[in-house]
Each structure stands twice: as structure tokens, then as C-alpha cells.
Write a protein that holds these residues in place. Structure first.
Motif, PDB file in Angstrom:
ATOM      1  N   LEU A 156       0.801  -1.154   0.057  1.00 58.51           N
ATOM      2  CA  LEU A 156      -0.127  -0.062  -0.027  1.00 58.51           C
ATOM      3  C   LEU A 156       0.827   1.218  -0.012  1.00 58.51           C
ATOM      4  O   LEU A 156       0.567   2.261  -0.982  1.00 58.51           O
TER       5      LEU A 156
ATOM      6  N   GLU B 285       2.707   1.719  -3.527  1.00 62.67           N
ATOM      7  CA  GLU B 285       1.578   2.280  -4.279  1.00 62.67           C
ATOM      8  C   GLU B 285       1.514   3.763  -4.167  1.00 62.67           C
ATOM      9  O   GLU B 285       1.204   4.473  -5.228  1.00 62.67           O
ATOM     10  N   PHE B 286       1.328   4.170  -2.969  1.00 62.55           N
ATOM     11  CA  PHE B 286       1.230   5.730  -2.827  1.00 62.55           C
ATOM     12  C   PHE B 286       2.749   6.347  -3.130  1.00 62.55           C
ATOM     13  O   PHE B 286       2.566   7.477  -3.666  1.00 62.55           O
TER      14      PHE B 286
ATOM     15  N   LEU C   3      -5.603   8.606  -5.133  1.00 62.91           N
ATOM     16  CA  LEU C   3      -5.993   7.198  -5.300  1.00 62.91           C
ATOM     17  C   LEU C   3      -7.253   6.841  -4.963  1.00 62.91           C
ATOM     18  O   LEU C   3      -7.558   6.848  -3.693  1.00 62.91           O
TER      19      LEU C   3
ATOM     20  N   ARG D 244     -10.577   4.474  -3.885  1.00 63.37           N
ATOM     21  CA  ARG D 244     -10.705   3.186  -3.126  1.00 63.37           C
ATOM     22  C   ARG D 244     -10.696   2.102  -4.207  1.00 63.37           C
ATOM     23  O   ARG D 244     -10.428   0.946  -4.071  1.00 63.37           O
TER      24      ARG D 244
ATOM     25  N   TYR E 186      -9.387   2.087  -7.053  1.00 65.10           N
ATOM     26  CA  TYR E 186      -8.087   1.849  -7.698  1.00 65.10           C
ATOM     27  C   TYR E 186      -7.192   0.902  -6.634  1.00 65.10           C
ATOM     28  O   TYR E 186      -6.505  -0.183  -7.061  1.00 65.10           O
ATOM     29  N   LEU E 187      -7.298   1.358  -5.615  1.00 64.12           N
ATOM     30  CA  LEU E 187      -6.505   0.591  -4.251  1.00 64.12           C
ATOM     31  C   LEU E 187      -7.143  -0.922  -4.267  1.00 64.12           C
ATOM     32  O   LEU E 187      -6.214  -1.795  -4.051  1.00 64.12           O
ATOM     33  N   CYS E 188      -8.415  -0.951  -4.392  1.00 68.52           N
ATOM     34  CA  CYS E 188      -8.967  -2.407  -4.589  1.00 68.52           C
ATOM     35  C   CYS E 188      -8.517  -3.411  -5.439  1.00 68.52           C
ATOM     36  O   CYS E 188      -7.845  -4.415  -5.134  1.00 68.52           O
TER      37      CYS E 188
ATOM     38  N   VAL F 220      -3.621  -2.977  -4.933  1.00 75.09           N
ATOM     39  CA  VAL F 220      -3.188  -3.501  -3.808  1.00 75.09           C
ATOM     40  C   VAL F 220      -3.862  -4.905  -3.230  1.00 75.09           C
ATOM     41  O   VAL F 220      -3.176  -5.758  -2.920  1.00 75.09           O
TER      42      VAL F 220
ATOM     43  N   ILE G 255     -10.465  -0.947   3.556  1.00 78.47           N
ATOM     44  CA  ILE G 255      -9.326  -0.103   3.266  1.00 78.47           C
ATOM     45  C   ILE G 255      -9.191   1.152   4.108  1.00 78.47           C
ATOM     46  O   ILE G 255      -8.095   1.583   4.602  1.00 78.47           O
TER      47      ILE G 255
END
Length: 218
Positions: A158, A161-162, A170, A172, A174-176, A179, A190
Motif C-alpha cells: 500500500l 503504491e502511494f 488514489l 478506493r 483503484y486501491l482495491c 493492492v 481499506i
């Protein structure tokens, strides 16, 4: 996304020439005629390479790069300079330069060296940095202000990615996808993961929430 090259030279015609040829070769470019805003730009953007003149107004290129290296900036550097003596080249490499090209130069040779250096550095680099945060993805070692902190594998992924998308929001979703690799991951999951990461980093201002949009590292 194209690699971003920063050109630092007070000769405007040369900067424009380099930008033209590097853009034709598929790179994004940003030109600076002095060093006053370069450090801030490096903090905010993902720069793949810098081309730096030695004879800059109000700065000496090698000394500027030395100071960047002391502050933890490891962006590859090609010096492009009229200083062509052996001791000049040695000083360039000792200051943290990765390559040294003397003026006048062959533009095709410079483009080729840019491609080779970016390829080599991307292959070698597995360390991600943002301000005083450093993440070694190989050893899974995370440092904040030179103090090691313990993060889970998920938290490391995580954080990386940041850092790779610093100053970008970013979502949620996208993170789903990137990541968690799962679109079904709940918003609560999240939020909890990011809250724990912020706590471990010791500064809740590193990662900020943007209402109705997501999160960003800034």
C-alpha cells in the motif's frame, strides 16, 4: 506512462533542442534554467533521469548534485558540460553523477545513453523514497527518519503504491484493484488499513483523505 527527464541548463536553445529530441524518443521532459525549484519538483514528481549542466547561473552543477545526494535523492544524473578535463569528469562522478557527456555532443549518443541509464536504474532500483520515508521492497525494510518500522506485506504494498503515485489521488476502487486485487474489498477494510499505516508512519499528514475521491500521499 513515459519516463520523465528533467533538463537543467541555462542555455534556453539547448534545453529546447534536448526537449525536442527526447520527446521524439518517447520521453516526457521538463526544463529548468536554474536550480531554484528543482528540489521541490523532485519531491513532487517521479523523475527518471536528470541532465545537468556544470556551469549554471548561481550554482555549480556538481555541487548541486552532491547536495541532492546528501538529502537522499537518488535520481540518476547525466552531466552535460563544456568542462572536459579529466579532473572535471572525475568531480562529476564523485559528486554522484552516473554519466558524463562533454559539449559539443552527438544528440543520438545522448538519447541512447539516457535510454540505457534509465533501463539500468529501473532494473536495479527496488527502493522507493518519499521525503524521509524509504522502502526497500527486496528486504521489506521500511525506514522513517532513519528509524525502522514494522509493516505487514499489505501495508508495504500500500505504501509503495502511494509513493509511486505521490501527490495523486488514489480512489478506493483503484486501491482495491492494485493492492488488494479484489474489487469486492469493502470500504471499511481499506479505511482501517490506511489508518493503521498512518499510525505506524507516525505522521497522519503523510496520507490525507480527499472527500468522496480517495487518498493521496503528500
Amino acid at each position: 506512462m513515459a519516463d520523465l527527464i528533467v533538463i537543467i541548463d541555462d542555455e534556453r536553445d539547448l534545453v529546447e533542442l534536448l526537449q525536442y529530441h527526447l520527446s521524439k524518443a518517447g520521453f516526457e521532459t521538463v526544463g529548468f534554467y536554474n536550480v531554484s525549484r528543482v528540489e521541490q519538483f523532485l519531491d513532487e514528481e517521479n523523475v527518471s533521469l536528470m541532465i545537468v549542466d556544470r556551469n549554471l547561473i548561481h550554482a555549480e552543477g556538481a555541487e548541486f548534485v552532491t547536495n541532492l545526494r546528501k538529502k537522499g535523492f537518488d535520481t540518476p544524473v547525466i552531466f552535460l558540460s563544456a568542462k572536459d578535463k579529466k579532473e572535471d569528469k572525475l568531480k562529476g562522478f564523485e559528486s554522484g553523477g552516473d554519466d558524463y557527456i562533454t559539449k559539443p555532443f552527438d544528440i543520438d549518443d545522448l538519447v541512447a545513453r539516457c535510454k540505457a541509464l534509465i533501463k539500468r536504474s529501473s532494473r536495479q532500483s527496488d527502493v522507493y523514497k518519499f521525503k524521509d520515508i524509504s522502502v526497500d521492497n527486496s528486504s521489506k525494510r521500511v525506514l522513517v527518519s532513519e528509524n525502522e518500522i514494522n509493516l505487514t506485506k499489505l501495508e508495504i504494498n500500500l505504501l509503495i503504491e502511494f509513493i509511486k503515485n505521490k501527490n495523486m489521488i488514489l480512489s478506493r476502487e483503484y486501491l482495491c484493484d492494485v493492492v488488494w486485487n479484489d474489487f469486492e474489498t469493502s470500504e471499511k477494510t481499506i479505511n482501517i488499513a490506511i489508518k493503521r499505516l498512518r499510525q505506524k508512519l507516525g505522521d497522519t499528514e503523510y496520507i490525507v483523505s480527499v472527500r468522496s475521491q480517495g487518498y493521496k500521499l503528500c
